[in-house]
Design a protein around this motif. Structure first.
Motif, PDB file in Angstrom:
ATOM      1  N   LEU A   1       0.839  -1.199   0.000  1.00 51.73           N
ATOM      2  CA  LEU A   1       0.000   0.000   0.000  1.00 51.73           C
ATOM      3  C   LEU A   1       0.872   1.246   0.000  1.00 51.73           C
ATOM      4  N   ILE A   2       0.624   2.137  -0.964  1.00 54.51           N
ATOM      5  CA  ILE A   2       1.301   3.437  -1.009  1.00 54.51           C
ATOM      6  C   ILE A   2       0.346   4.490  -0.471  1.00 54.51           C
ATOM      7  N   ASP A   3       0.758   5.101   0.634  1.00 58.07           N
ATOM      8  CA  ASP A   3      -0.099   6.087   1.299  1.00 58.07           C
ATOM      9  C   ASP A   3       0.787   6.990   2.152  1.00 58.07           C
ATOM     10  N   LYS A   4       0.520   8.277   2.127  1.00 63.84           N
ATOM     11  CA  LYS A   4       1.253   9.242   2.948  1.00 63.84           C
ATOM     12  C   LYS A   4       2.761   9.150   2.735  1.00 63.84           C
ATOM     13  N   GLU A   5       3.156   9.085   1.465  1.00 62.59           N
ATOM     14  CA  GLU A   5       4.558   9.099   1.036  1.00 62.59           C
ATOM     15  C   GLU A   5       5.337   7.849   1.429  1.00 62.59           C
ATOM     16  N   ARG A   6       4.643   6.816   1.872  1.00 63.84           N
ATOM     17  CA  ARG A   6       5.306   5.567   2.262  1.00 63.84           C
ATOM     18  C   ARG A   6       4.754   4.411   1.429  1.00 63.84           C
ATOM     19  N   CYS A   7       5.567   3.354   1.297  1.00 64.26           N
ATOM     20  CA  CYS A   7       5.113   2.104   0.681  1.00 64.26           C
ATOM     21  C   CYS A   7       5.404   0.989   1.659  1.00 64.26           C
ATOM     22  N   LEU A   8       4.343   0.326   2.127  1.00 67.82           N
ATOM     23  CA  LEU A   8       4.491  -0.715   3.140  1.00 67.82           C
ATOM     24  C   LEU A   8       3.639  -1.919   2.768  1.00 67.82           C
ATOM     25  N   PRO A   9       4.039  -3.127   3.177  1.00 66.24           N
ATOM     26  CA  PRO A   9       3.185  -4.304   2.959  1.00 66.24           C
ATOM     27  C   PRO A   9       1.840  -4.111   3.641  1.00 66.24           C
ATOM     28  N   TYR A  10       0.772  -4.443   2.935  1.00 67.11           N
ATOM     29  CA  TYR A  10      -0.583  -4.289   3.465  1.00 67.11           C
ATOM     30  C   TYR A  10      -0.934  -5.513   4.303  1.00 67.11           C
ATOM     31  N   GLN A  11      -1.303  -5.280   5.556  1.00 66.80           N
ATOM     32  CA  GLN A  11      -1.608  -6.381   6.475  1.00 66.80           C
ATOM     33  C   GLN A  11      -3.082  -6.761   6.366  1.00 66.80           C
ATOM     34  N   GLY A  12      -3.425  -7.425   5.319  1.00 66.53           N
ATOM     35  CA  GLY A  12      -4.793  -7.856   5.075  1.00 66.53           C
ATOM     36  C   GLY A  12      -4.888  -8.373   3.658  1.00 66.53           C
ATOM     37  N   ASP A  13      -6.064  -8.873   3.276  1.00 67.34           N
ATOM     38  CA  ASP A  13      -6.232  -9.336   1.900  1.00 67.34           C
ATOM     39  C   ASP A  13      -7.030  -8.313   1.100  1.00 67.34           C
ATOM     40  N   LEU A  14      -7.301  -8.638  -0.142  1.00 66.27           N
ATOM     41  CA  LEU A  14      -7.982  -7.692  -1.026  1.00 66.27           C
ATOM     42  C   LEU A  14      -9.397  -7.400  -0.541  1.00 66.27           C
ATOM     43  N   SER A  15     -10.029  -8.391   0.043  1.00 63.94           N
ATOM     44  CA  SER A  15     -11.375  -8.196   0.590  1.00 63.94           C
ATOM     45  C   SER A  15     -11.348  -7.169   1.722  1.00 63.94           C
ATOM     46  N   ASP A  16     -10.322  -7.226   2.578  1.00 65.29           N
ATOM     47  CA  ASP A  16     -10.176  -6.231   3.648  1.00 65.29           C
ATOM     48  C   ASP A  16     -10.052  -4.827   3.069  1.00 65.29           C
ATOM     49  N   TYR A  17      -9.220  -4.709   2.030  1.00 66.46           N
ATOM     50  CA  TYR A  17      -8.973  -3.395   1.443  1.00 66.46           C
ATOM     51  C   TYR A  17     -10.243  -2.840   0.801  1.00 66.46           C
ATOM     52  N   ARG A  18     -10.975  -3.700   0.128  1.00 66.86           N
ATOM     53  CA  ARG A  18     -12.225  -3.281  -0.504  1.00 66.86           C
ATOM     54  C   ARG A  18     -13.223  -2.818   0.557  1.00 66.86           C
ATOM     55  N   ASP A  19     -13.325  -3.576   1.646  1.00 67.61           N
ATOM     56  CA  ASP A  19     -14.234  -3.199   2.740  1.00 67.61           C
ATOM     57  C   ASP A  19     -13.824  -1.864   3.345  1.00 67.61           C
ATOM     58  N   PHE A  20     -12.502  -1.678   3.500  1.00 77.37           N
ATOM     59  CA  PHE A  20     -12.001  -0.413   4.032  1.00 77.37           C
ATOM     60  C   PHE A  20     -12.398   0.753   3.138  1.00 77.37           C
ATOM     61  N   LEU A  21     -12.242   0.594   1.813  1.00 73.67           N
ATOM     62  CA  LEU A  21     -12.582   1.665   0.882  1.00 73.67           C
ATOM     63  C   LEU A  21     -14.070   1.995   0.943  1.00 73.67           C
ATOM     64  N   LEU A  22     -14.908   0.960   0.990  1.00 80.40           N
ATOM     65  CA  LEU A  22     -16.357   1.185   1.054  1.00 80.40           C
ATOM     66  C   LEU A  22     -16.727   1.912   2.345  1.00 80.40           C
ATOM     67  N   HIS A  23     -16.100   1.520   3.453  1.00 84.03           N
ATOM     68  CA  HIS A  23     -16.366   2.167   4.744  1.00 84.03           C
ATOM     69  C   HIS A  23     -15.928   3.622   4.702  1.00 84.03           C
ATOM     70  N   LYS A  24     -14.755   3.863   4.095  1.00 87.58           N
ATOM     71  CA  LYS A  24     -14.256   5.234   3.986  1.00 87.58           C
ATOM     72  C   LYS A  24     -15.196   6.078   3.141  1.00 87.58           C
ATOM     73  N   ASN A  25     -15.687   5.515   2.027  1.00 87.75           N
ATOM     74  CA  ASN A  25     -16.597   6.255   1.150  1.00 87.75           C
ATOM     75  C   ASN A  25     -17.897   6.595   1.864  1.00 87.75           C
ATOM     76  N   GLU A  26     -18.381   5.669   2.697  1.00 84.31           N
ATOM     77  CA  GLU A  26     -19.608   5.928   3.462  1.00 84.31           C
ATOM     78  C   GLU A  26     -19.397   7.085   4.430  1.00 84.31           C
ATOM     79  N   GLN A  27     -18.217   7.117   5.070  1.00 84.05           N
ATOM     80  CA  GLN A  27     -17.922   8.209   5.993  1.00 84.05           C
ATOM     81  C   GLN A  27     -17.899   9.549   5.266  1.00 84.05           C
ATOM     82  N   VAL A  28     -17.255   9.571   4.099  1.00 81.97           N
ATOM     83  CA  VAL A  28     -17.183  10.805   3.320  1.00 81.97           C
ATOM     84  C   VAL A  28     -18.581  11.245   2.896  1.00 81.97           C
ATOM     85  N   ALA A  29     -19.406  10.283   2.447  1.00 80.52           N
ATOM     86  CA  ALA A  29     -20.762  10.603   1.993  1.00 80.52           C
ATOM     87  C   ALA A  29     -21.586  11.199   3.124  1.00 80.52           C
ATOM     88  N   GLN A  30     -21.462  10.638   4.324  1.00 81.47           N
ATOM     89  CA  GLN A  30     -22.217  11.143   5.459  1.00 81.47           C
ATOM     90  C   GLN A  30     -21.827  12.577   5.780  1.00 81.47           C
TER      91      GLN A  30
END
Length: 639
Positions: A499-528
């Protein structure tokens, strides 16, 4: 509803559809599929032409409700001096017209104007636009910038935002994810699931077609065939139907041959003439079974690279960027043998910058980067097809790369990447985007790279091209770093996620399903947060920390596992199997190394050489034991 009756479409002499008919009901989400060049985009143009020239005439080949409103992604932006917010707002012409009327106190029926503005949620329009633009990757600061500040890819996102914002009964989207990153693609799918009108979607993204569409419209042998269900259901249904048709056709052919043989034998024999005549009539009544067209399959390969000692590349506290601007910092990572890595992170975070750093196209500002001296890298960059010699043919382009090969041999090589004889002699400027991408893959393969760096390689590939690429990557014996918005490709290919985020590149501790769920949760927060805001000045929401969310997701999974919750999702099972595959590949490498060392004992050796080989064998045996332990642990997780 959309009624298409006896529609014929053609470009020049080439017929795309021949008297095709289909009925699409209101509210359906229809995925439109077929090989590149079959006429999908041409069908959209025909629908738009029918919409713009409606006369209510029953003889029209394409019938749309007279009151229907259609939204689509415009290819050009009329006034780039508008701000991003102003441009998207201008796409709802009814809302803009009513607002102008409401500003004039002398407008007749002013109360009705205000009532209609209320129905259109005029007060919430800017908030809705901000929500859409944030979902497509624009920051709040971008909303007041002029459109002219943005490149072509971002302008396409703006056009998409305009189509999503304006009210419509029918929404036409042609490859909408091609200009999006993984994060924006997840948001778009979530947004389209809430769309209440009729959606017509041209896409080669299998996961999008599976998760979003309830109907598939297939271009098949110049006809349109509608299938209920998502893409996987369509594929299964079509395969079963075709197998049945082929079997039925074979039976009819066998029966026809049997009857014909009887007629040929006895039609001139007086005692059998009547029976022969009867069978002749039966022959005339036998009808052929229409068989669905056979799907062609693509196949190409990347050759086995030179065997090298790991790591191929290592980075130690590296920073990089452009000029004086640092994009990435504190990079401490390495890429070993047979690794399958997918890069995650939103557009602008530095995924392409990281790829260019690894390929040597960008320098390390600080820290140390080591590449093996004999390492060959195959780099597929976004928009790389623009650098091809457009006036040359694939044959003339490749001939200098293969100086010892005859033109026939060069054409045979190009054919293995889907560039057939006709295309090999066609100027590159006339090739499709998918064909140009294949040309680049063919060029990369000539170098026999040990590391492939692929930045959005599927943008112009159709479904069969994507499947061919997936097969080629899974069979490739080198390492791969992949940047893509194609969830299906990542899920079936990647063993590791970075995962590349905040100027860093680090191994993502989760699978693709976790990342997808995280994105959906983040989008819901932004929408609210956007819903609570109706003016631009009040939009100050902050996005959640990706690393913290990822850690929380991983911790939750660990907690569930400790509590005895062992159910695995399909995605988790695929991830485990992929990791088992990686362990198997490493074991194969180690076993081969072990065998080569053992063979050295068959030749005369000094005492020092024997001791050195024994030490190397012990190290390899330890690594083999470690990989076997990893494989067994993963196997136990599958039960």
């Amino acid at each position: 509803m959309i009624d298409i009756t006896n529609l014929t479409l053609q470009i020049g002499a080439r017929v795309l559809l021949d008297k095709a008919s289909v009925h699409i009901a209101d509210g359906q989400k229809v995925g439109i599929v077929g090989e590149n060049g079959c006429g999908k985009s041409t069908l959209f143009r025909a629908i738009l032409n029918a919409y713009e020239n409606q006369e209510g005439n029953a003889n029209h080949e394409i019938q749309l409700p007279l009151s229907a409103k259609i939204a689509y992604v415009e290819q050009t932006i009329g006034n780039p001096a508008l701000t991003v917010m102003e441009y998207v707002l201008s796409k709802d012409t009814e809302l803009m017209h009513l607002r102008r009327l409401a500003e004039n106190p002398n407008t007749p029926d002013l109360a009705e104007v205000h009532e209609r503005l209320k129905m259109l949620d005029s007060e919430g329009a800017e908030g809705k636009i901000a929500q859409i633009l944030n979902g497509l990757g624009f920051s709040n600061e971008d909303l007041t910038r002029p459109v002219s500040d943005f490149s072509g890819g971002w302008r396409m996102r703006l056009s998409l935002a305009g189509a999503l914002f304006r009210y419509s009964d029918i929404l036409l989207l042609d490859e909408p994810t091609n200009h999006l990153d993984l994060e924006a693609s997840v948001w778009l799918e979530s947004h389209l699931k809430k769309y209440r009108g009729t959606l017509l979607l041209i896409s080669h993204d299998r996961m999008l077609l599976n998760d979003l569409c309830d109907t598939i419209l297939h271009f098949d042998s110049q006809k349109l065939i509608l299938y209920r269900g998502n893409y996987d259901t369509f594929e299964e249904t079509r395969n079963i139907t075709r197998a049945q048709q082929v079997a039925q056709s074979a039976k009819i052919a066998e029966k026809r041959a049997h009857l014909q043989a009887y007629v040929d034998r006895f039609r001139y024999k007086a005692s059998k003439a009547k029976q022969a005549q009867s069978r002749l009539k039966m022959l005339e009544k036998l009808k052929d079974v229409a068989v669905l067209g056979a799907e062609s399959h693509d196949h190409f390969t990347f050759p086995t690279p030179e065997r090298l000692a790991p790591p191929l590349i290592s980075l130690d506290d590296v920073s990089t960027g452009y000029g004086e601007h640092v994009v990435l910092r504190k990079l401490t990572l390495s890429i070993g043998l047979n690794e399958r890595i997918a890069l995650l992170g939103k557009n602008g975070n530095g995924k392409s910058t990281f790829a260019k750093l690894l390929d040597g196209k960008l320098p390390a500002f600080t820290g140390k980067i080591n590449r093996l001296s004999r390492l060959k890298i195959g780099y597929f960059a976004q928009h790389q097809e623009e650098d091809l010699p457009l006036d040359e043919t694939p044959l003339s382009y490749f001939q200098p790369m293969m100086p010892d090969s005859t033109p026939t041999a060069v054409r045979s090589y190009l054919a293995t990447f889907g560039i057939n004889n006709d295309k090999a002699l066609t100027a590159i400027k006339y090739l499709s985007g998918g064909e140009k991408a294949r040309l680049i893959f063919a060029r990369i393969a000539r170098e026999k790279p040990a590391l492939l760096i692929l930045d959005e390689p599927t943008n112009h590939l159709d479904m069969k091209g994507r499947e061919a690429l997936l097969d080629a990557l899974n069979q490739f014996e080198g390492s791969v770093l992949l940047i893509t918005h194609d969830f299906h490709l990542i899920e079936l290919f990647a063993d590791e996620l970075w995962l590349i985020d905040k100027e860093r590149c680090l191994p993502y501790q989760g699978d693709l399903s976790d990342y997808r769920d995280f994105l959906l949760h983040k989008n819901e927060q932004v929408a609210q947060k956007q819903k609570k805001s109706t003016t631009l000045a009040s939009k100050t929401n902050q996005l959640p920390d990706a690393t913290a969310e990822a850690g929380a997701s991983a911790s939750q999974k660990s907690s569930e596992a400790m509590q005895g919750i062992t159910r695995l999702s399909a995605s988790q099972i695929r991830q485990i199997k992929a990791k088992m595959g990686q362990a198997e590949r490493i074991l194969s490498e180690l076993t081969a190394q072990q065998h080569l060392l053992q063979q050295k004992f068959e030749t005369p050796l000094s005492g020092a050489e024997i001791l050195q080989i024994q030490n190397e064998l012990k190290k390899i045996e330890t690594k083999i034991a470690e990989q076997e332990e990893i494989w067994l642990n993963l196997s136990e997780r599958l039960g």
